[in-house]
Design a protein around this motif. Structure first.
Motif, PDB file in Angstrom:
ATOM      1  N   PHE A  45       0.831  -1.200   0.000  1.00 57.44           N
ATOM      2  CA  PHE A  45       0.000   0.000   0.000  1.00 57.44           C
ATOM      3  C   PHE A  45       0.871   1.258   0.000  1.00 57.44           C
ATOM      4  CE2 PHE A  45      -3.555  -2.706   1.319  1.00 57.44           C
ATOM      5  CZ  PHE A  45      -4.557  -2.173   0.516  1.00 57.44           C
ATOM      6  N   PHE A  46       1.963   1.232   0.724  1.00 54.38           N
ATOM      7  CA  PHE A  46       2.875   2.372   0.756  1.00 54.38           C
ATOM      8  C   PHE A  46       3.471   2.630  -0.622  1.00 54.38           C
ATOM      9  CE2 PHE A  46       7.230   3.993   1.261  1.00 54.38           C
ATOM     10  CZ  PHE A  46       6.947   5.229   1.828  1.00 54.38           C
ATOM     11  N   ILE A  47       3.900   1.562  -1.291  1.00 57.28           N
ATOM     12  CA  ILE A  47       4.505   1.715  -2.615  1.00 57.28           C
ATOM     13  C   ILE A  47       3.480   2.233  -3.619  1.00 57.28           C
ATOM     14  CG2 ILE A  47       5.377   0.377  -4.575  1.00 57.28           C
ATOM     15  CD1 ILE A  47       7.030  -1.208  -2.613  1.00 57.28           C
ATOM     16  N   ALA A  48       2.238   1.763  -3.509  1.00 61.28           N
ATOM     17  CA  ALA A  48       1.209   2.196  -4.459  1.00 61.28           C
ATOM     18  C   ALA A  48       0.807   3.648  -4.249  1.00 61.28           C
ATOM     19  CB  ALA A  48      -0.017   1.303  -4.338  1.00 61.28           C
ATOM     20  N   GLY A  49       0.931   4.157  -3.034  1.00 60.27           N
ATOM     21  CA  GLY A  49       0.447   5.493  -2.753  1.00 60.27           C
ATOM     22  C   GLY A  49       1.489   6.560  -2.577  1.00 60.27           C
ATOM     23  N   THR A  50       2.720   6.279  -2.872  1.00 59.28           N
ATOM     24  CA  THR A  50       3.775   7.266  -2.656  1.00 59.28           C
ATOM     25  C   THR A  50       4.483   7.596  -3.963  1.00 59.28           C
ATOM     26  OG1 THR A  50       5.706   7.821  -1.338  1.00 59.28           O
ATOM     27  CG2 THR A  50       5.574   5.574  -2.136  1.00 59.28           C
ATOM     28  N   ASP A  51       5.193   8.713  -3.960  1.00 55.29           N
ATOM     29  CA  ASP A  51       6.004   9.106  -5.107  1.00 55.29           C
ATOM     30  C   ASP A  51       7.480   8.817  -4.874  1.00 55.29           C
ATOM     31  OD1 ASP A  51       3.804  10.005  -6.483  1.00 55.29           O
ATOM     32  OD2 ASP A  51       3.956  12.047  -5.696  1.00 55.29           O
ATOM     33  N   LEU A  52       7.817   8.115  -3.814  1.00 50.83           N
ATOM     34  CA  LEU A  52       9.214   7.811  -3.506  1.00 50.83           C
ATOM     35  C   LEU A  52       9.789   6.724  -4.404  1.00 50.83           C
ATOM     36  CD1 LEU A  52       9.079   7.892   0.390  1.00 50.83           C
ATOM     37  CD2 LEU A  52       9.942   9.653  -1.157  1.00 50.83           C
ATOM     38  N   VAL A  53       8.905   5.945  -5.049  1.00 50.88           N
ATOM     39  CA  VAL A  53       9.338   4.843  -5.909  1.00 50.88           C
ATOM     40  C   VAL A  53       9.162   5.286  -7.359  1.00 50.88           C
ATOM     41  CG1 VAL A  53       8.914   2.427  -6.515  1.00 50.88           C
ATOM     42  CG2 VAL A  53       8.628   3.185  -4.168  1.00 50.88           C
ATOM     43  N   TRP A  54      10.098   4.910  -8.211  1.00 50.95           N
ATOM     44  CA  TRP A  54      10.030   5.225  -9.630  1.00 50.95           C
ATOM     45  C   TRP A  54       8.722   4.670 -10.191  1.00 50.95           C
ATOM     46  CZ3 TRP A  54      12.187   2.126 -14.097  1.00 50.95           C
ATOM     47  CH2 TRP A  54      12.240   2.888 -15.262  1.00 50.95           C
ATOM     48  N   PRO A  56       7.267   3.733 -13.135  1.00 51.79           N
ATOM     49  CA  PRO A  56       7.124   2.522 -13.952  1.00 51.79           C
ATOM     50  C   PRO A  56       7.456   1.225 -13.211  1.00 51.79           C
ATOM     51  CG  PRO A  56       8.265   4.218 -15.190  1.00 51.79           C
ATOM     52  CD  PRO A  56       8.152   4.715 -13.777  1.00 51.79           C
ATOM     53  N   SER A  57       8.142   1.304 -12.088  1.00 49.15           N
ATOM     54  CA  SER A  57       8.496   0.075 -11.379  1.00 49.15           C
ATOM     55  C   SER A  57       7.465  -0.328 -10.330  1.00 49.15           C
ATOM     56  CB  SER A  57       9.858   0.237 -10.711  1.00 49.15           C
ATOM     57  OG  SER A  57       9.760   1.157  -9.630  1.00 49.15           O
ATOM     58  N   ILE A  58       6.422   0.456 -10.138  1.00 46.94           N
ATOM     59  CA  ILE A  58       5.425   0.144  -9.105  1.00 46.94           C
ATOM     60  C   ILE A  58       4.721  -1.187  -9.370  1.00 46.94           C
ATOM     61  CG2 ILE A  58       3.221   0.906  -8.144  1.00 46.94           C
ATOM     62  CD1 ILE A  58       4.324   3.714  -8.089  1.00 46.94           C
ATOM     63  N   PRO A  59       4.231  -1.477 -10.597  1.00 45.79           N
ATOM     64  CA  PRO A  59       3.587  -2.783 -10.812  1.00 45.79           C
ATOM     65  C   PRO A  59       4.519  -3.960 -10.539  1.00 45.79           C
ATOM     66  CG  PRO A  59       3.051  -1.305 -12.612  1.00 45.79           C
ATOM     67  CD  PRO A  59       4.082  -0.623 -11.778  1.00 45.79           C
ATOM     68  N   VAL A  60       5.776  -3.831 -10.924  1.00 45.13           N
ATOM     69  CA  VAL A  60       6.735  -4.911 -10.679  1.00 45.13           C
ATOM     70  C   VAL A  60       6.950  -5.104  -9.178  1.00 45.13           C
ATOM     71  CG1 VAL A  60       9.118  -5.648 -11.042  1.00 45.13           C
ATOM     72  CG2 VAL A  60       7.862  -4.559 -12.893  1.00 45.13           C
ATOM     73  N   ALA A  61       7.069  -4.009  -8.445  1.00 42.70           N
ATOM     74  CA  ALA A  61       7.264  -4.098  -6.995  1.00 42.70           C
ATOM     75  C   ALA A  61       6.054  -4.733  -6.320  1.00 42.70           C
ATOM     76  CB  ALA A  61       7.535  -2.709  -6.422  1.00 42.70           C
ATOM     77  N   ILE A  62       4.857  -4.377  -6.755  1.00 37.17           N
ATOM     78  CA  ILE A  62       3.652  -4.948  -6.153  1.00 37.17           C
ATOM     79  C   ILE A  62       3.539  -6.431  -6.474  1.00 37.17           C
ATOM     80  CG2 ILE A  62       1.123  -4.875  -6.241  1.00 37.17           C
ATOM     81  CD1 ILE A  62       1.350  -1.841  -6.368  1.00 37.17           C
TER      82      ILE A  62
END
Length: 129
Positions: A45-54, A56-62
């Motif tokens: 949830f943090f990765i999906a809702g923040t701008d700290l992660v690049w 285009p890499s959000i789907p891969v991280a999730i």
């Protein structure tokens, strides 16, 4: 032969394979699994809702976090381990995954084929005029 009996030590079990040990050990395994599952959920949830992660890499991280959470659930709650007494469980899990992959892959294949071969609605409407 030898008259020594083999009693497995508490550290010789895999996570989720505590066996018939003490209740405290089994509860500790469930609490550790719950803690890992909560941490992985909060992280996704943090990765999906923040701008700290690049972005285009959000789907891969999730996806990576989801696979890790599936592993936590399989080991700590469903007690799927690599022990010799879990062979049937692992085979049943592999068969279930195979069936799910076949159903989802076949459905996507059929839908892609239909999408490619079906006539668009605007062409059908023009033919009816």
């Amino acid at each position: 032969m030898s008259d020594q009996s083999f009693e497995p030590h508490a550290t010789e079990f895999a996570p989720g394979d505590e066996g018939e040990g003490q209740v405290r050990t089994r509860i500790l395994g469930y609490v550790v699994g719950l803690g890992l599952a909560v941490v992985l959920t909060v992280t996704s949830f943090f990765i999906a809702g923040t701008d700290l992660v690049w972005q285009p890499s959000i789907p891969v991280a999730i996806i990576v976090l989801a696979i890790a959470q599936m592993g936590v659930h399989l080991v700590f709650f469903l007690h799927i381990t690599t022990g010799p007494d879990n062979t049937n469980n692992v085979m049943a899990l592999a068969f279930g995954v195979l069936i799910v992959v076949l159903v989802i892959g076949g459905s996507l294949w059929i839908m892609a084929n239909l999408n490619q071969n079906m006539m668009p609605m605007d062409q059908i409407m023009q033919m009816q005029r």
